[in-house]
Design a protein around this motif. Structure first.
Motif, mmCIF file in Angstrom:
data_model
loop_
_atom_site.group_PDB
_atom_site.id
_atom_site.type_symbol
_atom_site.label_atom_id
_atom_site.label_comp_id
_atom_site.label_asym_id
_atom_site.label_seq_id
_atom_site.Cartn_x
_atom_site.Cartn_y
_atom_site.Cartn_z
ATOM 1 N N THR A 77 -9.268 -0.589 2.787
ATOM 2 C CA THR A 77 -9.778 0.744 2.443
ATOM 3 C C THR A 77 -10.957 0.663 1.482
ATOM 4 O OG1 THR A 77 -7.982 0.854 0.807
ATOM 5 C CG2 THR A 77 -7.654 2.022 2.879
ATOM 6 N N ASN A 78 -11.267 -0.564 1.021
ATOM 7 C CA ASN A 78 -12.450 -0.810 0.201
ATOM 8 C C ASN A 78 -12.476 0.082 -1.041
ATOM 9 O OD1 ASN A 78 -14.849 -2.191 -0.368
ATOM 10 N ND2 ASN A 78 -16.110 -0.592 0.565
ATOM 11 N N ASN A 79 -11.323 0.144 -1.728
ATOM 12 C CA ASN A 79 -11.263 0.944 -2.944
ATOM 13 C C ASN A 79 -10.275 0.319 -3.927
ATOM 14 O OD1 ASN A 79 -8.778 1.534 -1.820
ATOM 15 N ND2 ASN A 79 -9.202 3.698 -1.438
ATOM 16 N N SER A 138 -6.805 -3.763 -6.162
ATOM 17 C CA SER A 138 -7.890 -3.658 -5.183
ATOM 18 C C SER A 138 -7.318 -3.661 -3.766
ATOM 19 C CB SER A 138 -8.877 -4.814 -5.344
ATOM 20 O OG SER A 138 -8.237 -6.055 -5.117
ATOM 21 N N SER A 176 -6.926 1.190 -6.436
ATOM 22 C CA SER A 176 -5.872 2.117 -6.840
ATOM 23 C C SER A 176 -5.653 1.976 -8.340
ATOM 24 C CB SER A 176 -4.565 1.807 -6.101
ATOM 25 O OG SER A 176 -4.734 1.957 -4.698
#
Length: 222
Positions: A207-209, A203, A211
């Motif tokens: 970037t609030n995403n 997490s 991988s």
């Protein structure tokens, strides 16, 4: 150097309060990692608790006094103080035990290296290994995850990136897998591995995403 303690009774069944100590148990040789907790254990702020099931030892990272504490856990859930080790790095905040139960890995969020300790199977005492303080090639290691086989260890860095290592199960030493570290989003925090061992997820706070990576089962490369 590990400092042993006498074993007065210590029962971790606290009265109702806003603080909580969580110990995650499992029936296999290694217990689950309890990440990023902030609870008060006496006067020490506890960051991480890990449990080795057989024999049942509990290890606690104490970031503000730079120690890792050891406890013996009996069948009733009562914990007995078993000593502590002073870490060379400040703010030890993450711990994980190898699936074989022989080694414990720590990470300090203030430096890029991290110590490795051998666990004495009879006493639960910790001794730093010759290959300790490996360079993660990451800024501020934040969380760890073991491949289910125990062959690979993955590390998420708070400065971004995921590093992969091949683990020597006899010495605990780490060697980089090809291509490590691997790109991620910004401020990578938590990391987990699919139970199949085929995928790694990390997490990214800024970037609030998330991988996602596919794991090469022979090399550990992502």
């Amino acid at each position: 150097m590990f400092t042993p303690f006498p074993r007065p009774l210590l029962n971790l069944n606290p009265p109702e309060s806003n603080s909580e100590i969580v110990v995650a148990m499992c029936s296999n040789r290694i217990a689950s990692l309890v990440r990023s907790m902030c609870v008060f254990f006496g006067l020490i702020v506890v960051s991480t608790v890990v449990v080795s099931a057989v024999p049942r030892f509990v290890f606690v990272a104490n970031p503000y006094d730079y120690t890792i504490s050891s406890f013996f856990l009996d069948e009733s859930g009562t914990m007995f103080p078993n000593g502590m080790v002073f870490t060379k790095d400040k703010f030890p905040a993450t711990l994980i035990i190898h699936p074989n139960g022989k080694f414990i890995y720590s990470a300090s969020r203030t430096v890029d290296t991290a110590p490795i300790y051998k666990i004495d199977s009879k006493t639960g005492w910790l001794t730093e290994t010759p290959g300790s303080h490996f360079n993660t090639r990451l800024r501020s290691p934040f969380s760890y995850g073991f491949h289910p086989s125990g062959k690979f260890l993955y590390v998420a860095g708070r400065g971004g990136g995921v590093a992969g290592f091949r683990v020597d199960d006899k010495t605990g030493d780490l060697n980089y897998v090809p291509g490590s570290p691997f790109k991620s989003g910004e401020r990578t925090r938590c990391l987990t591995i699919h139970p199949s061992g085929k995928f790694v997820y990390a997490s990214n706070a800024y970037t609030n995403n998330i991988s996602a990576y596919r794991v090469d089962q022979s090399t550990g490369t992502l």
